[in-house]
Design a protein around this motif. Structure first.
Motif, short mmCIF file in Angstrom:
data_model
loop_
_atom_site.label_atom_id
_atom_site.label_comp_id
_atom_site.label_asym_id
_atom_site.label_seq_id
_atom_site.Cartn_x
_atom_site.Cartn_y
_atom_site.Cartn_z
N HIS A 283 0.82 -1.23 0.00
CA HIS A 283 0.00 0.00 0.00
C HIS A 283 0.85 1.27 0.00
CE1 HIS A 283 -3.33 -2.61 0.81
NE2 HIS A 283 -2.65 -3.14 1.80
N LEU A 284 2.13 1.11 0.21
CA LEU A 284 2.98 2.29 0.43
C LEU A 284 4.05 2.48 -0.64
CD1 LEU A 284 3.73 1.50 4.20
CD2 LEU A 284 2.15 3.26 3.39
N ALA A 285 4.36 1.40 -1.35
CA ALA A 285 5.55 1.44 -2.19
C ALA A 285 5.38 0.56 -3.42
CB ALA A 285 6.76 0.97 -1.39
N HIS A 286 6.30 0.71 -4.38
CA HIS A 286 6.33 -0.18 -5.54
C HIS A 286 7.76 -0.66 -5.73
CE1 HIS A 286 6.90 3.99 -6.81
NE2 HIS A 286 7.75 3.50 -7.69
N ASP A 287 7.97 -1.49 -6.76
CA ASP A 287 9.29 -2.10 -7.00
C ASP A 287 9.84 -2.73 -5.72
OD1 ASP A 287 9.21 -1.40 -9.66
OD2 ASP A 287 10.20 0.52 -9.32
N ILE A 288 9.00 -3.52 -5.07
CA ILE A 288 9.40 -4.13 -3.80
C ILE A 288 10.22 -5.39 -4.10
CG2 ILE A 288 8.50 -5.17 -1.67
CD1 ILE A 288 5.86 -3.55 -2.30
N THR A 289 11.40 -5.47 -3.52
CA THR A 289 12.21 -6.68 -3.73
C THR A 289 12.62 -7.25 -2.39
OG1 THR A 289 14.25 -5.41 -3.82
CG2 THR A 289 13.20 -5.88 -5.92
N SER A 290 12.55 -8.57 -2.29
CA SER A 290 13.04 -9.23 -1.08
C SER A 290 13.79 -10.47 -1.52
CB SER A 290 11.89 -9.60 -0.16
OG SER A 290 11.05 -10.54 -0.79
N ALA A 291 14.81 -10.83 -0.77
CA ALA A 291 15.60 -12.01 -1.10
C ALA A 291 14.67 -13.22 -1.09
CB ALA A 291 16.73 -12.18 -0.11
N PRO A 292 14.87 -14.18 -2.03
CA PRO A 292 13.95 -15.32 -2.10
C PRO A 292 14.06 -16.24 -0.88
CG PRO A 292 15.75 -15.52 -3.70
CD PRO A 292 15.86 -14.17 -3.10
N ALA A 293 15.20 -16.26 -0.22
CA ALA A 293 15.36 -17.10 0.97
C ALA A 293 16.18 -16.32 1.99
CB ALA A 293 16.07 -18.40 0.60
N PRO A 294 15.96 -16.59 3.28
CA PRO A 294 16.72 -15.84 4.30
C PRO A 294 18.20 -16.21 4.30
CG PRO A 294 15.29 -17.49 5.33
CD PRO A 294 14.96 -17.48 3.88
N SER A 295 19.02 -15.23 4.67
CA SER A 295 20.45 -15.49 4.87
C SER A 295 20.76 -15.36 6.36
CB SER A 295 21.26 -14.47 4.06
OG SER A 295 20.78 -13.18 4.34
N LEU A 296 22.02 -15.50 6.72
CA LEU A 296 22.40 -15.42 8.14
C LEU A 296 22.86 -14.02 8.48
CD1 LEU A 296 24.68 -18.48 8.89
CD2 LEU A 296 22.38 -18.07 9.77
N ARG B 193 25.02 -12.57 11.51
CA ARG B 193 25.78 -13.09 12.66
C ARG B 193 26.27 -11.97 13.56
NH1 ARG B 193 28.89 -17.91 9.51
NH2 ARG B 193 28.17 -19.55 10.92
N LEU B 194 25.99 -12.10 14.83
CA LEU B 194 26.44 -11.15 15.84
C LEU B 194 27.32 -11.92 16.83
CD1 LEU B 194 23.00 -9.41 16.39
CD2 LEU B 194 24.92 -8.59 15.03
N PRO B 195 28.09 -11.24 17.67
CA PRO B 195 28.98 -11.97 18.56
C PRO B 195 28.25 -12.95 19.50
CG PRO B 195 29.61 -9.67 18.49
CD PRO B 195 28.33 -9.79 17.71
N ASN B 196 27.00 -12.62 19.87
CA ASN B 196 26.29 -13.45 20.84
C ASN B 196 25.28 -14.40 20.23
OD1 ASN B 196 24.83 -11.10 20.06
ND2 ASN B 196 23.48 -11.30 21.81
N ILE B 197 24.88 -14.16 18.96
CA ILE B 197 23.73 -14.88 18.42
C ILE B 197 23.76 -14.79 16.90
CG2 ILE B 197 22.10 -12.91 18.38
CD1 ILE B 197 20.10 -14.79 19.89
N GLN B 198 23.05 -15.69 16.21
CA GLN B 198 22.88 -15.55 14.76
C GLN B 198 21.39 -15.63 14.41
OE1 GLN B 198 25.45 -18.43 12.83
NE2 GLN B 198 25.54 -19.71 14.65
N HIS B 199 21.01 -14.87 13.39
CA HIS B 199 19.59 -14.76 13.03
C HIS B 199 19.36 -15.08 11.57
CE1 HIS B 199 18.65 -12.71 16.74
NE2 HIS B 199 19.51 -11.73 16.48
N LEU B 200 18.11 -15.43 11.25
CA LEU B 200 17.66 -15.44 9.85
C LEU B 200 17.29 -14.02 9.46
CD1 LEU B 200 15.35 -18.61 9.73
CD2 LEU B 200 17.76 -18.41 9.04
N HIS B 201 17.67 -13.64 8.25
CA HIS B 201 17.59 -12.25 7.84
C HIS B 201 17.17 -12.17 6.38
CE1 HIS B 201 20.27 -8.87 6.17
NE2 HIS B 201 19.30 -8.26 6.80
N THR B 202 16.14 -11.37 6.08
CA THR B 202 15.76 -11.12 4.69
C THR B 202 15.75 -9.62 4.45
OG1 THR B 202 14.36 -13.11 4.59
CG2 THR B 202 13.94 -11.43 2.94
N PRO B 203 16.71 -9.10 3.67
CA PRO B 203 16.67 -7.67 3.34
C PRO B 203 15.54 -7.39 2.36
CG PRO B 203 18.79 -8.68 2.71
CD PRO B 203 17.86 -9.80 3.08
N ILE B 204 14.87 -6.26 2.54
CA ILE B 204 13.76 -5.87 1.67
C ILE B 204 13.98 -4.41 1.23
CG2 ILE B 204 11.23 -5.48 1.58
CD1 ILE B 204 11.02 -7.70 3.78
#
Ligand SMILES: C=C(O[C@@H]1C=C(C(=O)O)C=C[C@H]1O)C(=O)O
Length: 452
Positions: free
Chosen positions: A315-328, A330-341
């Motif tokens: 509703h707010l934007a166009h040309d929306i792109t997101s990675a097809p699958a999450p990447s990692l 990594r932080l010193p204490n923990i690691q996360h799943l991450h999808t840049p949009i």
């Protein structure tokens, strides 16, 4: 001198209210020789203060109040957008022609609840600072805001002199910990998570993020600048922030999560959800990363966030792109799943609209949003205050960045409250979620000298 110059003026808005006519303040910005942000914040002690550092190393350090903008209620985003627009459009800028635009700094409460301990923060609280120091790839810029050119000139010189007299940030003695309480305790946490799982099985919600707190009493007030220095040393991959709208009421942290970063019409945001600890050896670390990437439970937890963000952005934007699958991530204490949009904002959509629609994403709230929030209110034995809420800055050109204020703590006098949450889905294990939230406390515990 600085004390006299930094008088506060209040600008509150009410629903349907009118804004008072403002005199037009002057913002004087010039390049200057490098100044350590900590020196500026040291000079600003006793005033409202703000600090910001991006993973790329850009910094904003600010203090003093030319205008304070406060709004409340469910419409606090919309009202703040109007108040901010009014203030930023009423400035006269002077100094270097290529200077960065004036900015407002601050943030929002997570929700509408009265939150114990957060008396120094309005539910939406921004300031037009008296003094702003910015460092980026172009150099160092010092801005001051005053009633007229002569006062601005005097203040600029006074700040430069004061920062050169400020002591270098050296080894600080950390306060001694006198008492530490976890609320809820482990037993109550398990019950909370179990109840959330039952609500998921009963189809009330599909995902809910539950949080807990760690409250630390110290023998002397915690110096937020010392804590920031420790976060800067270890968590450079994060956004490091301090918001202190009322002197002595400091909220700070090191978050990896961007809610909205707007430059021109380009929006960057991300889905960040799904977590696992780091391994002690490279092999163990890689095995844990693989476990996270292959975990159906974590992938589901993550997908809720991606879907919700994409749905709002339509509703707010166009040309929306997101990675097809999450990447990692990594932080010193923990690691996360991450999808840049990324996306391009529609005409007339501003960063405030993006924040108003995206917050809270299911990374910190849940699905469906309103039911998840109701469950959070029912189960968590505290109000969140600004934890997990949008914190950041907006400039007069409409650019700005808001992060999600997780991995964070509130310091008031000798009490420090740390917050950490975890996404609960149908197959969550209460014990593992206790451990995961424990990992998320770690950066802030370390920042005050506790190694857990
Ligand atoms: C809620 C927090 O973190 C969020 C929840 C995550 C998860 O459940 O895996 C991961 C990253 C954050 O989006 C927190 O750190 O307090």
């Amino acid at each position: 001198m600085l004390r006299e110059e930094t008088m506060t003026s209040h600008l509150s808005t009410r629903q349907g209210g009118r804004f008072p006519n403002l005199n037009t303040p002057v913002v004087l910005t010039r390049r200057c020789a490098p100044i350590a942000p900590h020196a500026l914040l040291h000079v600003g002690k006793g005033h409202a203060r703000f600090f910001w550092q991006t993973p790329q190393g850009q910094t904003v350090a600010a203090f003093g109040v030319m205008h304070r903008l406060q709004t409340r209620g469910a419409d606090r985003f919309v009202h703040m957008a109007a108040a901010a627009q009014n203030v930023l459009a009423n400035l006269r800028t002077t100094g270097a022609p290529d200077a960065p635009a004036p900015l407002l700094v601050g943030g929002f409460a997570f929700d509408n609840r009265q939150a114990y301990g957060w008396e120094g923060f309005a539910p939406a609280d921004f300031i037009l600072p008296r003094v702003v120091l910015r460092t980026d790839e172009r150099g160092t810029w010092l801005s001051v805001c005053a009633e007229d050119e002569t006062k601005a000139e005097k203040l600029w010189q006074a700040v430069v002199e004061a920062v050169h007299r400020a002591p270098a940030v050296g080894a600080t003695t950390l306060p001694r910990i006198q008492h530490e309480t976890r609320a809820p305790d482990e037993h109550t946490w398990r019950e909370m998570v179990q109840q959330a799982i039952e609500s998921i099985r009963a189809d009330v919600v599909q995902k809910v993020v539950l949080a807990r707190t760690c409250r630390v009493q110290t023998n002397a007030p915690v110096d937020p600048l010392a804590a920031l220095a420790r976060l800067q040393a270890r968590y450079q991959g994060c956004f490091i922030f301090l918001v202190e709208p009322t002197p002595g009421h400091a909220f700070f942290g090191a978050t990896p999560e961007i809610l909205a970063d707007v430059q021109g019409t380009t929006l960057r945001t991300m889905a960040l959800a799904g977590s696992i600890g780091r391994g002690a050896t490279p092999e163990e670390d890689a095995a844990r990363a693989a476990e996270l990437l292959n975990s159906a439970k974590d992938r589901r937890e993550h997908a809720f966030v991606v879907q919700a963000i994409l749905r709002h952005l339509r509703h707010l934007a166009h040309d929306i792109t997101s990675a097809p699958a999450p990447s990692l991530l990594r932080l010193p204490n923990i690691q996360h799943l991450h999808t840049p949009i990324t996306a391009t904002l529609n005409a007339d959509v501003r960063i405030w609209d993006v924040v108003a629609h995206l917050h809270p994403t299911p990374a910190v709230g849940g699905v469906p949003r309103e039911r998840a929030l109701a469950l959070i209110h029912e189960l968590e034995p505290f109000a969140r205050g600004w934890y997990a809420a949008p914190v950041g800055w907006v400039d007069a050109e409409g650019d700005g960045t808001f992060v999600v204020a997780i991995r964070s703590a509130l310091a008031v006098a000798r009490t420090l409250t740390l917050y950490a949450g975890a996404g609960i889905v149908a197959d969550s294990d209460p014990q593992r979620e206790w451990h995961e939230t424990g990992l998320k406390f770690r950066p802030l515990l370390e920042a005050i000298g506790i190694h857990s």
